[in-house]
Write a protein that holds these residues in place. Structure first.
Motif, short mmCIF file in Angstrom:
data_model
loop_
_atom_site.label_atom_id
_atom_site.label_comp_id
_atom_site.label_asym_id
_atom_site.label_seq_id
_atom_site.Cartn_x
_atom_site.Cartn_y
_atom_site.Cartn_z
N GLY A 180 -31.67 -4.82 14.30
CA GLY A 180 -31.57 -4.57 15.61
C GLY A 180 -30.39 -3.17 14.99
O GLY A 180 -29.92 -2.51 13.88
N THR A 181 -29.98 -2.48 16.00
CA THR A 181 -28.84 -0.96 16.01
C THR A 181 -27.77 -1.55 15.71
O THR A 181 -27.32 -2.67 15.90
N GLY A 182 -27.21 -0.78 14.77
CA GLY A 182 -25.94 -1.35 14.27
C GLY A 182 -26.45 -2.26 13.44
O GLY A 182 -25.45 -2.92 12.87
N ARG A 183 -27.10 -2.91 12.96
CA ARG A 183 -27.32 -3.80 11.71
C ARG A 183 -26.08 -3.91 10.51
O ARG A 183 -25.86 -4.64 9.87
N THR A 184 -26.45 -2.76 10.09
CA THR A 184 -25.46 -2.43 9.07
C THR A 184 -23.66 -2.58 9.15
O THR A 184 -23.28 -3.20 8.33
N LEU A 185 -23.36 -2.43 10.05
CA LEU A 185 -22.01 -2.68 10.75
C LEU A 185 -22.36 -4.28 10.24
O LEU A 185 -21.05 -4.58 10.00
N LYS A 186 -22.91 -4.55 11.22
CA LYS A 186 -22.87 -5.72 10.88
C LYS A 186 -22.58 -6.84 9.85
O LYS A 186 -22.13 -7.69 10.00
N ALA A 187 -24.08 -6.01 9.14
CA ALA A 187 -24.05 -6.98 7.72
C ALA A 187 -22.84 -6.58 6.95
O ALA A 187 -22.12 -7.53 6.90
N GLY A 188 -21.81 -5.92 7.31
CA GLY A 188 -20.75 -5.35 6.06
C GLY A 188 -19.75 -5.88 7.41
O GLY A 188 -18.96 -6.76 6.39
N GLY A 189 -19.63 -6.56 8.41
CA GLY A 189 -18.83 -7.24 8.93
C GLY A 189 -18.91 -8.81 8.88
O GLY A 189 -17.63 -9.60 8.72
N ARG A 190 -20.01 -9.10 8.34
CA ARG A 190 -20.40 -10.57 8.15
C ARG A 190 -19.68 -10.62 6.69
O ARG A 190 -18.68 -12.17 5.85
N LEU A 191 -20.31 -9.47 5.80
CA LEU A 191 -19.48 -9.42 4.35
C LEU A 191 -18.21 -10.09 3.96
O LEU A 191 -17.83 -11.14 3.37
N LEU A 192 -17.62 -9.26 5.17
CA LEU A 192 -16.19 -9.41 5.33
C LEU A 192 -15.27 -10.39 5.82
O LEU A 192 -14.58 -11.03 5.22
N ALA A 193 -16.03 -11.23 6.40
CA ALA A 193 -15.50 -12.54 7.81
C ALA A 193 -15.65 -13.91 6.61
O ALA A 193 -14.25 -14.49 6.83
#
Length: 320
Positions: free
Chosen positions: A63-76
């Motif tokens: 959905g909306t903002g999926r790239t940011l969500k993926a990046g946050g998931r990667l970092l966490a």
């Protein structure tokens, strides 16, 4: 001694598939769990099923903002894995954790898939996985080159994922009047849903005694897959539920444009699945209705040895 493992639980089926290996695993294991309603519902009702382990909740990158969500998931995930002592990460379909694990220095990174069309995850896996685990029936004509381009170790197994946690079931001796049917409709929003979901009218369900397990509208249950045997049939847009029902001998009508090697395998095995790809729902329903009156049982001798094959790779499986 069990290898300290990070298990990634991105879908309700992944909890069902991996639970026995987590029970047989190490107290040092880490669980990465995706924040979606059915996953959370299943996880929160896992007392006595999943052992207590360090748990990281992550966003679903859709959905909306999926790239940011993926990046946050990667970092966490990378932050938690670095210096944790984890030696192996195991993912089914969700590949971001492979990337995080490589950056954190985790030596073994396993990518499991039965979904050839998951090309985005495949591309991440190609760059980050050390091991690839695929079914024998994998269709490399639609996998975007995953199998042909992978440079790590490739492992194969027999059967389908539900063969790990299910057993041949006993169906009702007689079809109810009206027939008792489980129906699962998908909301959409997943990475493949837009191209695969086929809407069907409520009139399809006329004359049936229906129980619904619609996505996002029911509380997920650990008993749902095995409880399908109590129904005369299943109508579903979900390929996962279709496979869980069909391998137990429950007549299944899958209404979907999805292409999967395991769908073809279900048909090759002679299991009771009828696939409607949008051409004639009414005709398919009539043919499926005929099928629910056939009482062929699934022979336990034909149950594929997938669990034993995975035990050789991941260690002990503890049944409930």
């Amino acid at each position: 001694m069990a290898v300290a493992t990070c298990w990634v639980l991105d879908h309700p089926a992944h909890l069902q598939i991996l639970a026995g290996f987590i029970r047989g695993g190490s107290t040092s294991d880490i669980l990465v769990v995706t924040e979606r309603s059915e996953v959370r519902s299943l996880f929160e009702s896992s007392e006595g099923i999943l052992p207590r382990r360090q748990t990281i909740w992550v966003s679903r990158p859709v959905g909306t903002g999926r790239t940011l969500k993926a990046g946050g998931r990667l970092l966490a995930v990378r932050k938690q894995l670095k210096g944790s002592g984890i030696k192996r990460v195991v993912v089914i379909g969700a590949a971001i954790e492979l990337w995080a694990a490589r950056k954190a220095g985790v030596p073994e990174r396993w990518y499991i898939s039965d979904t050839e069309v998951n090309h985005t995850a495949h591309e991440i896996a190609l760059k980050n996985a050390t091991h690839l685990l695929l079914p024998q029936h994998w269709n490399d004509e639609i996998d975007g080159g995953l199998l042909s381009r992978f440079k790590g170790e490739v492992h194969r197994y027999d059967g389908l994922h539900p063969h790990i946690h299910l057993h041949p079931g006993l169906r009702p001796q007689q079809v109810s009047e009206p027939p008792r049917v489980m129906v699962r409709r998908l909301k959409g929003g997943g990475i493949h849903d837009e191209e695969e979901i086929i809407d069907f009218p409520d009139s399809v369900l006329d004359g049936l005694q229906v129980s619904f397990a619609d996505e996002g509208e029911f509380e997920a249950s650990w008993r749902l897959p095995s409880s399908l045997c109590a129904f005369d049939g299943v109508i579903t847009q979900s390929v996962t539920l279709a496979s869980e029902a069909a391998i137990q001998g429950v007549p299944t009508l899958l209404i979907s444009k999805a292409e999967r090697g395991f769908i073809d395998e279900l048909q090759r095995m002679g299991l009771p699945i009828h696939i409607e790809r949008g051409d004639s729902v009414e005709k398919s329903l009539a043919e499926w209705m005929t099928g629910i009156h056939l009482h062929d049982t699934v022979d336990s001798k034909e149950w594929p040895p997938i669990r034993e094959q995975w035990v050789e790779l991941f260690g002990e499986y503890v049944d409930i």
